[in-house]
Design a protein around this motif. Structure first.
Motif, PDB file in Angstrom:
ATOM      1  N   ILE A   6       1.012  -1.048  -0.129  1.00  0.00           N
ATOM      2  CA  ILE A   6       0.003  -0.016   0.017  1.00  0.00           C
ATOM      3  C   ILE A   6       0.856   1.145  -0.053  1.00  0.00           C
ATOM      4  N   ALA A   7       1.960   1.240   0.652  1.00  0.00           N
ATOM      5  CA  ALA A   7       2.725   2.321   0.927  1.00  0.00           C
ATOM      6  C   ALA A   7       3.565   2.779  -0.464  1.00  0.00           C
ATOM      7  N   ARG A   8       3.815   1.465  -1.132  1.00  0.00           N
ATOM      8  CA  ARG A   8       4.497   1.927  -2.553  1.00  0.00           C
ATOM      9  C   ARG A   8       3.598   2.275  -3.458  1.00  0.00           C
ATOM     10  N   TRP A   9       2.447   1.824  -3.452  1.00  0.00           N
ATOM     11  CA  TRP A   9       1.549   2.232  -4.415  1.00  0.00           C
ATOM     12  C   TRP A   9       1.037   3.699  -4.308  1.00  0.00           C
ATOM     13  N   GLN A  10       0.649   4.027  -2.866  1.00  0.00           N
ATOM     14  CA  GLN A  10       0.449   5.335  -2.517  1.00  0.00           C
ATOM     15  C   GLN A  10       1.777   6.176  -2.916  1.00  0.00           C
ATOM     16  N   PHE A  11       2.862   6.199  -2.645  1.00  0.00           N
ATOM     17  CA  PHE A  11       4.085   6.928  -3.080  1.00  0.00           C
ATOM     18  C   PHE A  11       4.195   7.225  -4.501  1.00  0.00           C
ATOM     19  N   GLY A  12       4.084   5.953  -5.207  1.00  0.00           N
ATOM     20  CA  GLY A  12       4.086   6.031  -6.706  1.00  0.00           C
ATOM     21  C   GLY A  12       2.729   6.805  -7.069  1.00  0.00           C
ATOM     22  N   ILE A  13       1.678   6.676  -6.889  1.00  0.00           N
ATOM     23  CA  ILE A  13       0.594   7.352  -7.386  1.00  0.00           C
ATOM     24  C   ILE A  13       0.732   8.952  -7.323  1.00  0.00           C
TER      25      ILE A  13
END
Length: 480
Positions: A6-13
């Motif tokens: 989730i943290a990776r998706w959030q930072f990427g988005i």
């Protein structure tokens, strides 16, 4: 999905979303400054109208970009506290200077530019936007220096007692070899983005019956945008070539992953324009290749050696020990997701070339006062979205190609996530920010479309405080 996912998706988005605004802001400040300077020198009313028109679009983009950028730094503390603790001593210096010097420089002189139309001498007023542009360059330099340190850590020492990387050489961080090639590449891409933005907006207005009386002015804007696009496109290609060679030197796995090259090529490594293979990228089914091109891109010689993924994986195991994150990222250790790196690299190049090609075509179509066909407005708009997409895929490749490292060779991404954040908290954070950014995106698009449909305002000669006898106590007034 766990907290790391989730943290990776959030930072990427959020990072990709924010970077939609950054290159346009950097490039438009230079374009608007150039248009106003041309007006100051020529007194041609069309240049003043274009200055104010694209200046208004710049302000909309700048405002939304600032709002989306603020969240970036909060993310480090929210979802990446272990990473922040590890790199805080390194990142603190460039990011603090960026905020205190670059951003204040931008905001101060942008305010003077907005409110100083009837208060500042014309040359000084134009200089304000040039200073804003210099501020954006400073801002880009310090932020890219921090990111380049993640790609190639230098100028630090590791404190085993605190578990932190500590800054020992600020100049080494500022003039990192990765930084020296990344900065011109990003700035040239920003100029290119502004160029295609001029093309797209002016081409649409040129074909609009509502603005048919101003077609000569918008045709001029199209040609200016096309020239900016082509010249900056050359800069993107040259700096990108240099960047590829430095990347092969300091991050050979990223170059190998960009090609999906598993076996080391001692010489004449081919570059595939298009490949079909297995989902994980390990086996090639069909490919269109250019012989020896990968060797040249990576080493500057058509006979240069390019190391493969299998060989590099074994080297990294010996250098860095066990296989951190192997079961999470790929079936193998120290290898990024090959399909992502392979295709993002090609989308970056392909969309950038498409934008430049459309710019060249429109420049040819508008030569000698010729009127282009009715379909060319769609081409102009396509060029803008192509280059915008190239910027996004470039950042995706840069960050995903470094995986599983968040700081290359020092910290893996899974070890940088906040240990005290629950899955529920991470989901709430992700959904809240995506919802907020969706609303901001709708506002941005709505404001932009409304401003573009209105077109450039009629010419009104602004006062020149440098010559006119005016009341020194007259208040500053908003330009629009």
């Amino acid at each position: 999905m766990d907290v790391l996912d989730i943290a990776r998706w959030q930072f990427g988005i959020i990072t990709v979303y924010h970077f939609l605004f950054v290159p346009l802001t950097i490039g438009l400040t230079a374009v608007v400054a150039g248009l106003e300077t041309k007006w100051v020198r020529s007194r041609n009313p069309e240049y003043l109208r274009l200055t104010k028109f694209f200046g208004k679009l710049l302000l909309i983009n700048f405002a939304i970009g600032v709002v989306t950028g603020i969240v970036q730094e909060f993310q480090f503390g929210m979802n990446w506290s272990d990473y922040s603790r590890f790199v805080g001593d390194i990142f603190g210096a460039p990011l603090a200077v960026e905020g205190l010097l670059a951003f204040f420089l931008e905001s101060t002189f942008l305010g003077l530019w907005i409110f100083g139309w009837d208060k500042l001498p014309r040359g000084l007023h134009a200089a304000c936007m040039w200073i804003v542009h210099i501020g954006t360059l400073f801002s880009a330099w310090f932020i890219l220096a921090a990111n380049s340190w993640m790609q190639h850590p230098v100028g630090y020492e590791y404190n085993e007692t605190t578990g932190r990387a500590e800054l020992t050489d600020f100049a080494a961080v500022m003039f990192n070899k990765v930084q020296l090639v990344t900065f011109p590449h990003v700035i040239m891409a920003a100029y290119m983005t502004a160029g295609v933005f001029l093309i797209g907006v002016a081409a649409w207005l040129y074909r609009s019956e509502k603005h048919k009386d101003d077609r000569g002015m918008y045709r001029k804007a199209i040609r200016i945008g096309a020239v900016v696009t082509l010249l900056s496109g050359i800069g993107v290609a040259v700096s990108g070539d240099l960047q590829g060679k430095v990347m092969t030197e300091v991050q050979p796995m990223k170059m190998a992953a960009a090609e999906g090259l598993y076996e080391t090529k001692d010489s004449c490594a081919p570059f595939s324009i298009f490949t079909l293979g297995t989902p994980n990228g390990e086996e090639e089914k069909f490919a269109i290749t250019v012989p020896c091109l990968l060797s040249f891109l990576g080493t500057g010689s058509f006979d240069g050696e390019v190391q493969g993924i299998d060989n590099l994986r074994e080297q990294y195991k010996e250098t860095y020990g066990s296989d951190p994150g192997a079961e999470y990222y790929t079936p193998e250790a120290y290898v990024p997701i090959i399909p992502v790196t392979y295709w993002s690299f090609r989308f970056m190049i392909g969309l950038g070339v498409l934008g430049a090609a459309i710019g060249a075509l429109l420049l040819f179509m508008t030569r000698r006062d010729r009127a282009p066909g009715p379909w060319f407005a769609r081409l102009g708009i396509l060029s803008f979205f192509a280059v915008l997409g190239a910027n996004s895929f470039g950042w995706i490749f840069t960050e995903m190609g470094r995986q599983p490292w968040v700081v290359f060779g020092l910290m893996t991404t899974e070890h940088g996530v906040s240990p005290g954040v629950s899955t529920t908290e991470a989901w709430i954070s992700l959904l809240s920010l995506v919802g907020l950014y969706t609303i901001l995106g709708i506002i941005e698009v709505g404001l932009m479309i409304r401003a573009v449909k209105k077109g450039a305002d009629p010419f009104v000669e602004p006062p020149d405080p440098g010559k006119d006898d005016k009341d020194d106590d007259a208040p500053l007034t908003f330009a629009y």
